[in-house]
Design a protein around this motif. Sequence first.
Motif, PDB file in Angstrom:
ATOM      1  N   GLU A  86      70.460   6.956 136.978  1.00  0.00           N
ATOM      2  CA  GLU A  86      70.722   5.868 136.033  1.00  0.00           C
ATOM      3  C   GLU A  86      71.507   6.362 134.816  1.00  0.00           C
ATOM      4  O   GLU A  86      72.376   5.656 134.305  1.00  0.00           O
ATOM      5  N   ALA A  87      71.204   7.561 134.348  1.00  0.00           N
ATOM      6  CA  ALA A  87      71.921   8.124 133.193  1.00  0.00           C
ATOM      7  C   ALA A  87      73.381   8.390 133.534  1.00  0.00           C
ATOM      8  O   ALA A  87      74.273   8.151 132.712  1.00  0.00           O
ATOM      9  N   VAL A  88      73.630   8.881 134.748  1.00  0.00           N
ATOM     10  CA  VAL A  88      75.015   9.131 135.179  1.00  0.00           C
ATOM     11  C   VAL A  88      75.773   7.809 135.285  1.00  0.00           C
ATOM     12  O   VAL A  88      76.914   7.693 134.822  1.00  0.00           O
ATOM     13  N   THR A  89      75.134   6.809 135.866  1.00  0.00           N
ATOM     14  CA  THR A  89      75.753   5.489 135.981  1.00  0.00           C
ATOM     15  C   THR A  89      76.034   4.891 134.604  1.00  0.00           C
ATOM     16  O   THR A  89      77.100   4.314 134.368  1.00  0.00           O
ATOM     17  N   ALA A  90      75.093   5.033 133.683  1.00  0.00           N
ATOM     18  CA  ALA A  90      75.288   4.510 132.324  1.00  0.00           C
ATOM     19  C   ALA A  90      76.437   5.234 131.627  1.00  0.00           C
ATOM     20  O   ALA A  90      77.254   4.602 130.947  1.00  0.00           O
ATOM     21  N   ALA A  91      76.520   6.547 131.794  1.00  0.00           N
ATOM     22  CA  ALA A  91      77.614   7.310 131.190  1.00  0.00           C
ATOM     23  C   ALA A  91      78.957   6.836 131.742  1.00  0.00           C
ATOM     24  O   ALA A  91      79.934   6.685 131.001  1.00  0.00           O
ATOM     25  N   HIS A  92      79.014   6.580 133.023  1.00  0.00           N
ATOM     26  CA  HIS A  92      80.231   6.064 133.651  1.00  0.00           C
ATOM     27  C   HIS A  92      80.631   4.734 133.015  1.00  0.00           C
ATOM     28  O   HIS A  92      81.792   4.523 132.657  1.00  0.00           O
ATOM     29  N   ALA A 136      87.466   3.311 127.569  1.00  0.00           N
ATOM     30  CA  ALA A 136      88.759   3.665 128.166  1.00  0.00           C
ATOM     31  C   ALA A 136      89.075   5.147 128.014  1.00  0.00           C
ATOM     32  O   ALA A 136      90.221   5.538 127.790  1.00  0.00           O
ATOM     33  N   LEU A 137      88.044   5.995 128.175  1.00  0.00           N
ATOM     34  CA  LEU A 137      88.250   7.442 128.087  1.00  0.00           C
ATOM     35  C   LEU A 137      88.758   7.985 129.423  1.00  0.00           C
ATOM     36  O   LEU A 137      88.368   7.485 130.482  1.00  0.00           O
ATOM     37  N   PRO A 138      89.591   9.011 129.380  1.00  0.00           N
ATOM     38  CA  PRO A 138      89.988   9.667 130.628  1.00  0.00           C
ATOM     39  C   PRO A 138      88.722  10.188 131.326  1.00  0.00           C
ATOM     40  O   PRO A 138      87.853  10.777 130.683  1.00  0.00           O
ATOM     41  N   ARG A 139      88.617   9.933 132.615  1.00  0.00           N
ATOM     42  CA  ARG A 139      87.402  10.271 133.337  1.00  0.00           C
ATOM     43  C   ARG A 139      87.710  10.638 134.777  1.00  0.00           C
ATOM     44  O   ARG A 139      88.721  10.239 135.337  1.00  0.00           O
ATOM     45  N   ALA A 140      86.786  11.384 135.346  1.00  0.00           N
ATOM     46  CA  ALA A 140      86.833  11.712 136.772  1.00  0.00           C
ATOM     47  C   ALA A 140      85.443  11.427 137.327  1.00  0.00           C
ATOM     48  O   ALA A 140      84.441  11.568 136.619  1.00  0.00           O
ATOM     49  N   VAL A 141      85.379  11.004 138.584  1.00  0.00           N
ATOM     50  CA  VAL A 141      84.091  10.709 139.211  1.00  0.00           C
ATOM     51  C   VAL A 141      83.939  11.509 140.500  1.00  0.00           C
ATOM     52  O   VAL A 141      84.919  11.844 141.166  1.00  0.00           O
ATOM     53  N   PHE A 142      82.690  11.792 140.824  1.00  0.00           N
ATOM     54  CA  PHE A 142      82.345  12.425 142.089  1.00  0.00           C
ATOM     55  C   PHE A 142      81.172  11.624 142.631  1.00  0.00           C
ATOM     56  O   PHE A 142      80.160  11.463 141.946  1.00  0.00           O
ATOM     57  N   ASN A 157      83.121  11.929 118.909  1.00  0.00           N
ATOM     58  CA  ASN A 157      82.118  10.871 118.728  1.00  0.00           C
ATOM     59  C   ASN A 157      82.027   9.957 119.938  1.00  0.00           C
ATOM     60  O   ASN A 157      80.931   9.550 120.328  1.00  0.00           O
ATOM     61  N   ALA A 158      83.161   9.633 120.534  1.00  0.00           N
ATOM     62  CA  ALA A 158      83.162   8.748 121.706  1.00  0.00           C
ATOM     63  C   ALA A 158      82.489   9.431 122.896  1.00  0.00           C
ATOM     64  O   ALA A 158      81.693   8.812 123.610  1.00  0.00           O
ATOM     65  N   VAL A 159      82.800  10.695 123.110  1.00  0.00           N
ATOM     66  CA  VAL A 159      82.189  11.430 124.229  1.00  0.00           C
ATOM     67  C   VAL A 159      80.694  11.595 123.992  1.00  0.00           C
ATOM     68  O   VAL A 159      79.891  11.464 124.918  1.00  0.00           O
ATOM     69  N   ASP A 160      80.300  11.864 122.738  1.00  0.00           N
ATOM     70  CA  ASP A 160      78.872  11.959 122.430  1.00  0.00           C
ATOM     71  C   ASP A 160      78.153  10.651 122.774  1.00  0.00           C
ATOM     72  O   ASP A 160      77.042  10.667 123.310  1.00  0.00           O
ATOM     73  N   LYS A 161      78.776   9.520 122.497  1.00  0.00           N
ATOM     74  CA  LYS A 161      78.170   8.222 122.818  1.00  0.00           C
ATOM     75  C   LYS A 161      78.087   8.013 124.320  1.00  0.00           C
ATOM     76  O   LYS A 161      77.113   7.441 124.819  1.00  0.00           O
ATOM     77  N   VAL A 162      79.090   8.487 125.067  1.00  0.00           N
ATOM     78  CA  VAL A 162      79.053   8.382 126.528  1.00  0.00           C
ATOM     79  C   VAL A 162      77.881   9.182 127.090  1.00  0.00           C
ATOM     80  O   VAL A 162      77.201   8.747 128.017  1.00  0.00           O
ATOM     81  N   MET A 163      77.627  10.355 126.513  1.00  0.00           N
ATOM     82  CA  MET A 163      76.579  11.245 127.025  1.00  0.00           C
ATOM     83  C   MET A 163      75.193  10.953 126.460  1.00  0.00           C
ATOM     84  O   MET A 163      74.233  11.661 126.759  1.00  0.00           O
ATOM     85  N   LYS A 164      75.075   9.894 125.671  1.00  0.00           N
ATOM     86  CA  LYS A 164      73.802   9.553 125.045  1.00  0.00           C
ATOM     87  C   LYS A 164      72.690   9.469 126.085  1.00  0.00           C
ATOM     88  O   LYS A 164      72.842   8.824 127.122  1.00  0.00           O
ATOM     89  N   GLY A 165      71.588  10.131 125.804  1.00  0.00           N
ATOM     90  CA  GLY A 165      70.450  10.113 126.716  1.00  0.00           C
ATOM     91  C   GLY A 165      70.455  11.242 127.727  1.00  0.00           C
ATOM     92  O   GLY A 165      69.443  11.495 128.372  1.00  0.00           O
ATOM     93  N   ALA A 166      71.585  11.924 127.874  1.00  0.00           N
ATOM     94  CA  ALA A 166      71.638  13.069 128.794  1.00  0.00           C
ATOM     95  C   ALA A 166      71.179  14.317 128.067  1.00  0.00           C
ATOM     96  O   ALA A 166      71.201  14.384 126.836  1.00  0.00           O
TER      97      ALA A 166
END
Length: 146
Positions: free
Chosen positions: A77-83, A90-96, A133-142
């Motif tokens: 759920e945390a990985v899905t939320a971060a995604h 609209a951050l550059p991202r990669a998924v596996f 700051n944006a990346v920190d918000k994406v990783m919130k809870g991890a």
Amino acid sequence: MTTDTTQSAPVRFDTKIAVILREDLETWQRLNVTAFLVSGLGTQDPEVIGEPYADADGTPYLPMFRQPVMVFEGTKEAVTAAHGRALSRALPRAVFTSDLFATGNDRDNRAAVRAVPGDQLDLVGVAVYGPRNAVDKVMKGARMHP
């Protein structure tokens, strides 16, 4: 004699590279997923790549990221939320996805991701790059990977 304090001053980046991995992955999977995920970041954002390396003998080596890669872990759920947060910013991202463990090449990897709607991807890892700051918000809870 003057000293160059810019060479000894700590380097602070206004950007961050972060990876979140699902906590239930095997060790080999964590390493493999991390390597795959970060490989895409420099292709779209060349500023993340530093200068080439060379040893004292002059042997050249490839350039690497100019800054550390922070590795986190969390539940599915945390990985899905971060995604979702990476998408909304609209951050550059990669998924596996879990499907990629059964494929053996880039063509099949892309087809496996393309076959599933974004909100149904079985994500095992996500990499993001952007303002700290944006990346920190994406990783919130991890939590930081042990």
